[in-house]
Scaffold this motif. Structure first.
Motif, PDB file in Angstrom:
ATOM      1  N   GLN A 167     -15.608 -21.515 -27.590  1.00 50.53           N
ATOM      2  CA  GLN A 167     -15.880 -22.122 -28.903  1.00 50.53           C
ATOM      3  C   GLN A 167     -14.927 -21.520 -29.931  1.00 50.53           C
ATOM      4  OE1 GLN A 167     -17.461 -20.285 -31.603  1.00 50.53           O
ATOM      5  NE2 GLN A 167     -18.281 -18.499 -30.515  1.00 50.53           N
ATOM      6  N   ASP A 168     -14.585 -22.355 -30.938  1.00 47.18           N
ATOM      7  CA  ASP A 168     -13.544 -21.942 -31.872  1.00 47.18           C
ATOM      8  C   ASP A 168     -14.054 -21.724 -33.291  1.00 47.18           C
ATOM      9  OD1 ASP A 168     -12.019 -25.259 -32.418  1.00 47.18           O
ATOM     10  OD2 ASP A 168     -14.046 -24.496 -32.778  1.00 47.18           O
ATOM     11  N   MET A 169     -15.373 -21.524 -33.458  1.00 44.98           N
ATOM     12  CA  MET A 169     -15.920 -21.381 -34.810  1.00 44.98           C
ATOM     13  C   MET A 169     -16.510 -20.010 -35.075  1.00 44.98           C
ATOM     14  SD  MET A 169     -15.272 -23.847 -36.747  1.00 44.98           S
ATOM     15  CE  MET A 169     -16.429 -23.618 -38.086  1.00 44.98           C
ATOM     16  N   ASP A 170     -16.166 -19.049 -34.263  1.00 46.83           N
ATOM     17  CA  ASP A 170     -16.611 -17.687 -34.504  1.00 46.83           C
ATOM     18  C   ASP A 170     -18.138 -17.561 -34.518  1.00 46.83           C
ATOM     19  OD1 ASP A 170     -16.213 -15.084 -36.978  1.00 46.83           O
ATOM     20  OD2 ASP A 170     -15.724 -15.026 -34.838  1.00 46.83           O
ATOM     21  N   HIS A 171     -18.812 -18.379 -33.737  1.00 52.07           N
ATOM     22  CA  HIS A 171     -20.273 -18.325 -33.666  1.00 52.07           C
ATOM     23  C   HIS A 171     -20.731 -17.119 -32.858  1.00 52.07           C
ATOM     24  CE1 HIS A 171     -20.922 -22.908 -34.473  1.00 52.07           C
ATOM     25  NE2 HIS A 171     -20.697 -22.216 -35.574  1.00 52.07           N
ATOM     26  N   GLU A 172     -21.804 -16.500 -33.348  1.00 52.37           N
ATOM     27  CA  GLU A 172     -22.359 -15.359 -32.614  1.00 52.37           C
ATOM     28  C   GLU A 172     -23.097 -15.800 -31.351  1.00 52.37           C
ATOM     29  OE1 GLU A 172     -21.540 -14.116 -36.629  1.00 52.37           O
ATOM     30  OE2 GLU A 172     -22.933 -15.676 -35.974  1.00 52.37           O
ATOM     31  N   ASN A 173     -23.831 -16.888 -31.465  1.00 54.53           N
ATOM     32  CA  ASN A 173     -24.743 -17.282 -30.384  1.00 54.53           C
ATOM     33  C   ASN A 173     -24.120 -18.318 -29.456  1.00 54.53           C
ATOM     34  OD1 ASN A 173     -26.829 -15.776 -31.729  1.00 54.53           O
ATOM     35  ND2 ASN A 173     -27.084 -17.519 -33.112  1.00 54.53           N
ATOM     36  N   MET A 174     -24.282 -18.101 -28.177  1.00 57.44           N
ATOM     37  CA  MET A 174     -23.830 -19.082 -27.196  1.00 57.44           C
ATOM     38  C   MET A 174     -24.894 -19.252 -26.119  1.00 57.44           C
ATOM     39  SD  MET A 174     -19.718 -18.420 -26.884  1.00 57.44           S
ATOM     40  CE  MET A 174     -19.419 -20.042 -26.163  1.00 57.44           C
ATOM     41  N   PHE A 175     -24.924 -20.443 -25.530  1.00 60.29           N
ATOM     42  CA  PHE A 175     -26.019 -20.829 -24.638  1.00 60.29           C
ATOM     43  C   PHE A 175     -25.497 -21.613 -23.448  1.00 60.29           C
ATOM     44  CE2 PHE A 175     -29.096 -20.050 -28.058  1.00 60.29           C
ATOM     45  CZ  PHE A 175     -28.311 -20.232 -29.175  1.00 60.29           C
ATOM     46  N   TRP A 176     -26.219 -21.500 -22.345  1.00 56.47           N
ATOM     47  CA  TRP A 176     -26.019 -22.387 -21.208  1.00 56.47           C
ATOM     48  C   TRP A 176     -27.341 -23.077 -20.894  1.00 56.47           C
ATOM     49  CZ3 TRP A 176     -21.901 -24.367 -19.041  1.00 56.47           C
ATOM     50  CH2 TRP A 176     -20.670 -23.696 -19.144  1.00 56.47           C
ATOM     51  N   TYR A 177     -27.280 -24.414 -20.862  1.00 56.96           N
ATOM     52  CA  TYR A 177     -28.412 -25.238 -20.469  1.00 56.96           C
ATOM     53  C   TYR A 177     -28.017 -26.046 -19.244  1.00 56.96           C
ATOM     54  CZ  TYR A 177     -30.792 -24.713 -25.046  1.00 56.96           C
ATOM     55  OH  TYR A 177     -31.437 -24.229 -26.167  1.00 56.96           O
ATOM     56  N   ARG A 178     -29.003 -26.464 -18.479  1.00 57.86           N
ATOM     57  CA  ARG A 178     -28.770 -27.503 -17.493  1.00 57.86           C
ATOM     58  C   ARG A 178     -29.588 -28.722 -17.880  1.00 57.86           C
ATOM     59  NH1 ARG A 178     -30.617 -26.218 -11.397  1.00 57.86           N
ATOM     60  NH2 ARG A 178     -30.615 -28.498 -11.290  1.00 57.86           N
ATOM     61  N   GLN A 179     -28.988 -29.886 -17.624  1.00 59.56           N
ATOM     62  CA  GLN A 179     -29.595 -31.147 -18.029  1.00 59.56           C
ATOM     63  C   GLN A 179     -29.848 -31.982 -16.793  1.00 59.56           C
ATOM     64  OE1 GLN A 179     -26.986 -33.800 -20.230  1.00 59.56           O
ATOM     65  NE2 GLN A 179     -28.687 -34.624 -21.426  1.00 59.56           N
ATOM     66  N   ASP A 180     -31.101 -32.300 -16.535  1.00 66.71           N
ATOM     67  CA  ASP A 180     -31.469 -33.088 -15.368  1.00 66.71           C
ATOM     68  C   ASP A 180     -32.340 -34.260 -15.792  1.00 66.71           C
ATOM     69  OD1 ASP A 180     -31.680 -29.898 -14.259  1.00 66.71           O
ATOM     70  OD2 ASP A 180     -30.493 -31.303 -13.058  1.00 66.71           O
ATOM     71  N   PRO A 181     -32.128 -35.431 -15.204  1.00 65.73           N
ATOM     72  CA  PRO A 181     -32.941 -36.606 -15.566  1.00 65.73           C
ATOM     73  C   PRO A 181     -34.425 -36.321 -15.371  1.00 65.73           C
ATOM     74  CG  PRO A 181     -31.085 -37.235 -14.186  1.00 65.73           C
ATOM     75  CD  PRO A 181     -31.118 -35.745 -14.188  1.00 65.73           C
ATOM     76  N   GLY A 182     -35.193 -36.658 -16.378  1.00 65.02           N
ATOM     77  CA  GLY A 182     -36.639 -36.455 -16.296  1.00 65.02           C
ATOM     78  C   GLY A 182     -37.097 -35.037 -16.598  1.00 65.02           C
ATOM     79  N   LEU A 183     -36.157 -34.114 -16.694  1.00 64.14           N
ATOM     80  CA  LEU A 183     -36.512 -32.719 -16.987  1.00 64.14           C
ATOM     81  C   LEU A 183     -35.945 -32.256 -18.317  1.00 64.14           C
ATOM     82  CD1 LEU A 183     -35.996 -31.068 -13.477  1.00 64.14           C
ATOM     83  CD2 LEU A 183     -38.140 -31.806 -14.533  1.00 64.14           C
TER      84      LEU A 183
END
Lengths: 108, 111
Positions: free
Chosen positions: B25-41
């Protein structure tokens, strides 16, 4: 525990009809809620947040603490509103808990 | 505009392989996340980080690890990929306002 419930997997309406996407939450503290949208082949993006109380693309959402709801509404649906909509609840460290999403299909 | 870039849009791996998913990321954000995206979930939080070298487990961390050596980069690692990790993986960053900015996603298929 924090939980976000979107009871409808799919909502299908005709162009010009009113739309209401339902969202209910459970949270012990003071909730901060969001709606995110994902159009076809685009990245997920913020639609609106209850704190700002603004209307984006004709959509509004009111936080009802008594009913623990944050339903998304639009009086006249447009075909370009067809997308996947996620309701989300903020918890600690700026993390969000998302609902399972509702696919909105607007037919001509 | 905030830009969150995920290095791979599509990956196909075999069971047992080690998989790296990179996010910048290029906005100097402190917080970063990983999500997984599944249909119906919907989206489920795997890991997040609120500072360099800091990491916190999300709701479904099993089978995953992360690395944040630099503020702008957050990597998701599958030590030994399994078929049930076939999914769309979304990286996001946020500032103090709490708004998440997402990448385009990495679709991983494990055979």
């Amino acid at each position: 525990a924090q939980r976000v419930t979107q009871p409808e997997k799919l909502l299908s309406v005709f162009k010009g009809a009113p739309v209401e996407l339902k969202c209910n939450y459970s949270y012990s503290g003071s909730p901060e809620l969001f709606w995110y949208v994902q159009y076809s082949r685009q990245r997920l993006q913020l639609l609106l947040r209850h704190i700002s109380r603004e209307s984006i693309k004709g959509f509004t959402a009111d936080l009802n603490k008594g009913e623990t709801s944050f339903h998304l509404k639009k009086p006249f649906a447009q075909e370009e509103d067809s997308a996947m909509y996620y309701c989300a609840l903020k918890r600690g460290y700026s993390t969000l808990t998302f609902g399972k999403g509702t696919m909105l299909l607007v037919s001509p | 505009d905030v830009k969150v870039t995920q290095s791979s849009r599509y990956l196909v791996k075999r069971t047992g392989e080690k998989v790296f998913l990179e996010c910048v990321q290029d906005m100097d954000h402190e917080n970063m996340f990983w999500y997984r995206q599944d249909p119906g979930l919907g989206l489920r939080l795997i890991y997040f980080s609120y500072d360099v070298k800091m990491k916190e487990k999300g709701d479904i961390p099993e089978g995953y690890s992360v690395s944040r050596e630099k503020k702008e980069r957050f990597s998701l690692i599958l030590e030994s990929a399994s078929t049930n990790q076939t999914s769309m993986y979304l990286c996001a960053s946020s500032s103090h306002t709490g708004e998440l900015f997402f990448g385009e996603g990495s679709r991983l298929t494990v055979l």
